[in-house]
Design an enzyme around this catalytic site. Structure first.
Site, PDB file in Angstrom:
ATOM      1  N   GLY A  13       0.848  -1.170  -0.041  1.00 49.37           N
ATOM      2  CA  GLY A  13       0.015  -0.185   0.038  1.00 49.37           C
ATOM      3  C   GLY A  13       0.782   1.255   0.008  1.00 49.37           C
ATOM      4  O   GLY A  13       0.239   2.318   0.591  1.00 49.37           O
ATOM      5  N   ALA A  15       1.396   3.311  -2.217  1.00 52.21           N
ATOM      6  CA  ALA A  15       1.007   4.380  -2.863  1.00 52.21           C
ATOM      7  C   ALA A  15      -0.284   5.168  -2.297  1.00 52.21           C
ATOM      8  O   ALA A  15      -0.756   6.305  -2.588  1.00 52.21           O
ATOM      9  CB  ALA A  15       0.333   3.974  -4.359  1.00 52.21           C
ATOM     10  N   GLY A  16      -0.623   4.633  -1.025  1.00 50.50           N
ATOM     11  CA  GLY A  16      -1.538   5.179  -0.160  1.00 50.50           C
ATOM     12  C   GLY A  16      -0.943   6.116   0.847  1.00 50.50           C
ATOM     13  O   GLY A  16       0.344   6.348   0.934  1.00 50.50           O
ATOM     14  N   PHE A  17      -1.910   6.851   1.420  1.00 51.49           N
ATOM     15  CA  PHE A  17      -1.510   8.258   2.168  1.00 51.49           C
ATOM     16  C   PHE A  17      -0.325   7.855   3.184  1.00 51.49           C
ATOM     17  O   PHE A  17       0.739   8.557   3.319  1.00 51.49           O
ATOM     18  CB  PHE A  17      -2.767   8.732   2.769  1.00 51.49           C
ATOM     19  CG  PHE A  17      -2.467  10.020   3.665  1.00 51.49           C
ATOM     20  CD1 PHE A  17      -1.832  10.996   3.166  1.00 51.49           C
ATOM     21  CD2 PHE A  17      -2.909   9.870   5.070  1.00 51.49           C
ATOM     22  CE1 PHE A  17      -1.490  12.122   4.119  1.00 51.49           C
ATOM     23  CE2 PHE A  17      -2.691  11.079   5.804  1.00 51.49           C
ATOM     24  CZ  PHE A  17      -2.128  11.961   5.508  1.00 51.49           C
ATOM     25  N   ILE A  18      -0.736   7.110   4.166  1.00 45.25           N
ATOM     26  CA  ILE A  18       0.144   6.833   5.466  1.00 45.25           C
ATOM     27  C   ILE A  18       1.412   6.167   4.857  1.00 45.25           C
ATOM     28  O   ILE A  18       2.533   6.488   5.185  1.00 45.25           O
ATOM     29  CB  ILE A  18      -0.580   6.188   6.369  1.00 45.25           C
ATOM     30  CG1 ILE A  18      -1.736   7.031   6.941  1.00 45.25           C
ATOM     31  CG2 ILE A  18       0.466   5.781   7.713  1.00 45.25           C
ATOM     32  CD1 ILE A  18      -2.457   6.263   8.152  1.00 45.25           C
ATOM     33  N   ALA A  19       1.578   5.111   4.237  1.00 47.99           N
ATOM     34  CA  ALA A  19       2.550   4.220   3.716  1.00 47.99           C
ATOM     35  C   ALA A  19       3.464   5.020   2.797  1.00 47.99           C
ATOM     36  O   ALA A  19       4.469   4.882   3.045  1.00 47.99           O
ATOM     37  CB  ALA A  19       2.178   3.112   3.025  1.00 47.99           C
ATOM     38  N   THR A 104      -6.269  -0.699  12.836  1.00 42.59           N
ATOM     39  CA  THR A 104      -6.914   0.723  13.260  1.00 42.59           C
ATOM     40  C   THR A 104      -7.674   0.527  14.764  1.00 42.59           C
ATOM     41  O   THR A 104      -8.194  -0.368  15.309  1.00 42.59           O
ATOM     42  CB  THR A 104      -7.985   0.958  12.247  1.00 42.59           C
ATOM     43  OG1 THR A 104      -8.891   2.023  12.798  1.00 42.59           O
ATOM     44  CG2 THR A 104      -9.121  -0.169  12.128  1.00 42.59           C
ATOM     45  N   ASP A 105      -7.871   1.911  15.294  1.00 42.29           N
ATOM     46  CA  ASP A 105      -8.480   1.873  16.555  1.00 42.29           C
ATOM     47  C   ASP A 105      -9.962   1.558  16.306  1.00 42.29           C
ATOM     48  O   ASP A 105     -10.762   1.358  17.388  1.00 42.29           O
ATOM     49  CB  ASP A 105      -8.394   3.137  17.415  1.00 42.29           C
ATOM     50  CG  ASP A 105      -8.761   4.354  16.638  1.00 42.29           C
ATOM     51  OD1 ASP A 105      -9.002   4.092  15.481  1.00 42.29           O
ATOM     52  OD2 ASP A 105      -8.983   5.291  17.501  1.00 42.29           O
ATOM     53  N   GLU A 106     -10.539   1.722  15.274  1.00 43.12           N
ATOM     54  CA  GLU A 106     -11.893   1.539  14.870  1.00 43.12           C
ATOM     55  C   GLU A 106     -12.394   0.041  15.431  1.00 43.12           C
ATOM     56  O   GLU A 106     -13.415  -0.235  15.419  1.00 43.12           O
ATOM     57  CB  GLU A 106     -12.105   1.582  13.338  1.00 43.12           C
ATOM     58  CG  GLU A 106     -12.113   3.049  12.813  1.00 43.12           C
ATOM     59  CD  GLU A 106     -13.514   3.487  12.901  1.00 43.12           C
ATOM     60  OE1 GLU A 106     -14.572   2.896  13.256  1.00 43.12           O
ATOM     61  OE2 GLU A 106     -13.785   4.668  12.565  1.00 43.12           O
ATOM     62  N   TYR A 131     -15.931  -1.833   7.423  1.00 40.42           N
ATOM     63  CA  TYR A 131     -14.509  -1.621   7.334  1.00 40.42           C
ATOM     64  C   TYR A 131     -13.928  -2.039   8.665  1.00 40.42           C
ATOM     65  O   TYR A 131     -12.851  -2.850   8.614  1.00 40.42           O
ATOM     66  CB  TYR A 131     -14.232  -0.081   7.114  1.00 40.42           C
ATOM     67  CG  TYR A 131     -12.680   0.404   7.851  1.00 40.42           C
ATOM     68  CD1 TYR A 131     -11.783  -0.026   7.133  1.00 40.42           C
ATOM     69  CD2 TYR A 131     -12.624   1.469   8.812  1.00 40.42           C
ATOM     70  CE1 TYR A 131     -10.587   0.214   7.657  1.00 40.42           C
ATOM     71  CE2 TYR A 131     -11.480   1.900   9.098  1.00 40.42           C
ATOM     72  CZ  TYR A 131     -10.198   0.994   8.510  1.00 40.42           C
ATOM     73  OH  TYR A 131      -9.006   1.514   9.073  1.00 40.42           O
ATOM     74  N   LYS A 135     -11.107  -5.176   9.176  1.00 40.46           N
ATOM     75  CA  LYS A 135      -9.515  -4.954  10.069  1.00 40.46           C
ATOM     76  C   LYS A 135      -9.628  -5.814  11.149  1.00 40.46           C
ATOM     77  O   LYS A 135      -8.389  -6.410  11.585  1.00 40.46           O
ATOM     78  CB  LYS A 135      -9.550  -3.582  10.374  1.00 40.46           C
ATOM     79  CG  LYS A 135      -9.484  -2.594   9.107  1.00 40.46           C
ATOM     80  CD  LYS A 135      -8.280  -2.917   8.143  1.00 40.46           C
ATOM     81  CE  LYS A 135      -6.824  -2.517   8.768  1.00 40.46           C
ATOM     82  NZ  LYS A 135      -5.706  -2.454   7.984  1.00 40.46           N
TER      83      LYS A 135
END
Length: 231
Positions: A13, A15-19, A104-106, A131, A135
């Site tokens: 991942g 190309a994703g935001f955090i990674a 995720t904390d979700e 989601y 996870k």
């Protein structure tokens, strides 16, 4: 604690935001980008073997809560099946010395209103949408591969992240763009929900620490307080 020194890292991942920010922080002259699908066992096995991968930082996932409510099957395919393919490749090749699973904390569901520092990591997982459910399911697979096959795993449960290059569907860039256009800012519920945010560069620094200093079988987290509602 001894410092862990990886030889070759696979960042899924990227190309994703955090990674993307993590990859930038860890970048080296030997950085290579591979466009592919973690659900492809052939590709994953090929990469682990040909690139002599000994460390995996698994960020790849479908992440948007609202989208998961409308297209939940894609979240199951990517978040659970994709993670399973990756774990099985680790078992087959037998060469992974550190597997960092980004959750995720979700997975906790909503935090109690009077919580001071969020939920303890050992509390029951109570996801409230497809989601977070997928996870949580991926976490169970990671835990099992650690216990059943001795895979050295670390799971993180972070909360909302913001910063440059974030996709405009996320809350902070979305609100900024709406405000710039003079449009209303939509609020979920009665406006009493609270979100905590971490800046992307701080998160990248934290993952660098986890990479080198994190202990196997550990779970590291930072959670929202009161009526949590994530992007």
């Amino acid at each position: 604690m001894a410092t862990y020194e990886p030889k070759n890292i696979l960042i899924t991942g990227a190309a994703g935001f955090i990674a993307f920010h993590v990859a930038n922080r860890l970048s080296s002259p030997n950085l290579k980008f591979v466009k592919g699908d973690i659900r492809s066992a052939d590709l994953v096995n090929y990469l682990l073997i040909t690139e002599s991968i000994d460390t995996i930082m698994h960020f790849a996932a479908q992440t948007h809560v609202d989208k998961s409510l409308g297209n939940s099957f894609e979240f199951t395919k990517n978040n659970i099946y994709g993670t399973h393919v990756l774990l099985e490749a680790c078992k087959v090749t037998g060469q992974i010395r550190r597997f960092i699973h980004v959750s995720t904390d979700e997975v906790y569901g909503e935090t109690e209103e009077d919580a001071v520092v969020g939920n303890d990591e050992a509390l029951q997982l109570l996801p409230t949408n497809p989601y977070s459910a997928t996870k949580a399911g991926a976490e169970m697979l990671v835990m099992d591969y650690g216990r059943s096959y001795g895979l050295p795993v670390i799971t993180t449960r972070g909360n909302n992240v913001y910063g440059p290059n974030q996709f405009p569907e996320k809350l902070i860039p979305k609100f900024i763009l709406l405000a710039m256009r003079g449009q209303p800012l939509p609020i979920h519920g009665d406006g009493s929900n609270v979100r905590s945010y971490l800046y992307c560069e701080d998160v990248a620094e934290a993952f660098e620490v986890i990479l080198h200093k994190g202990g196997s079988w550990s779970c590291l987290q930072h959670q929202d307080q009161k009526g949590k509602e994530s992007d």
